[in-house]
Design a protein around this motif. Sequence first.
Motif, PDB file in Angstrom:
ATOM      1  N   GLY A 142      37.841  38.231  30.420  1.00  0.00           N
ATOM      2  CA  GLY A 142      38.901  37.574  31.172  1.00  0.00           C
ATOM      3  C   GLY A 142      39.734  36.688  30.270  1.00  0.00           C
ATOM      4  N   ILE A 183      45.792  36.028  35.240  1.00  0.00           N
ATOM      5  CA  ILE A 183      44.620  36.381  34.447  1.00  0.00           C
ATOM      6  C   ILE A 183      44.652  37.880  34.160  1.00  0.00           C
ATOM      7  CG2 ILE A 183      42.095  36.617  34.489  1.00  0.00           C
ATOM      8  CD1 ILE A 183      42.922  33.778  34.048  1.00  0.00           C
ATOM      9  N   LEU A 217      42.136  41.032  33.077  1.00  0.00           N
ATOM     10  CA  LEU A 217      40.788  41.537  32.873  1.00  0.00           C
ATOM     11  C   LEU A 217      40.862  42.744  31.952  1.00  0.00           C
ATOM     12  CD1 LEU A 217      39.276  41.354  36.480  1.00  0.00           C
ATOM     13  CD2 LEU A 217      39.227  39.631  34.666  1.00  0.00           C
ATOM     14  N   PRO A 245      34.891  37.663  39.000  1.00  0.00           N
ATOM     15  CA  PRO A 245      34.931  39.116  39.246  1.00  0.00           C
ATOM     16  C   PRO A 245      34.201  39.465  40.547  1.00  0.00           C
ATOM     17  CG  PRO A 245      33.182  38.610  37.706  1.00  0.00           C
ATOM     18  CD  PRO A 245      33.834  37.295  38.044  1.00  0.00           C
TER      19      PRO A 245
END
Length: 226
Positions: free
Chosen positions: A97, A59, A61, A83
């Motif tokens: 995200g 992932i 961010l 988070p």
Amino acid sequence: MSSVLKNCLHKFPLFHTLSGQHMQKIMEYAFFRKYRKGQILFMEGDPRDRIYFLLNGYIKLVSMDDDGSSQFFLYLKPYSIFPYVGLFQDKHYRFSGEAVTDVELLYLPATQFERLIQNDPHMLIHLIRIMGDKMYELEIRIQKLTQVHATDRVRQLISLLIKDIGEKTDGGGIRIPCPLTTTDLARMAGTSRETVSHVLQEYKASGKLAIKSKIITIIDPAFFAV
């Protein structure tokens, strides 16, 4: 499937010592989801209504600068919870995200997760310690990427990527499994795309790393151990 997911949850540092009863409580509220590469899980500013538990895949961010341009923040590997920032207080996500690869994850409603944490003092203390470690890591990361010359930031960045998401290869190298462009690296390092391209060409020419289909393989990990 439920038993498999329970075993997966035990691999998260926060849940290492969680009892079967508490694990069952979490599973009552957990949802399993798959996302394809490039899909957005949430956008910066969206209501912060879910806490995610990454099982497979990677992932990214991303935060936004004041001028509206994207600024990469962090890549997450399997068995990350996100988070962390804003637990118990934020009403909206501070970052966006995005699935960098195909991913599998669990998520819990944020209010339910926070309620479970608040009702378990041992887990709450453990979470505070984990969050403290994460904040310290981010502080060191910022120092390393802002207190060195622009060309050295690329080396520092690769060192951080090795630590964050690097995977050992059979040949003794380290592979960064997420596809990264020079633009991605430039944004993360806070330097120009031209600088990143020049430095990467030097590293490739000297046998420090190789790049194929935007995947970086570190041939000489010791060089990046800064």
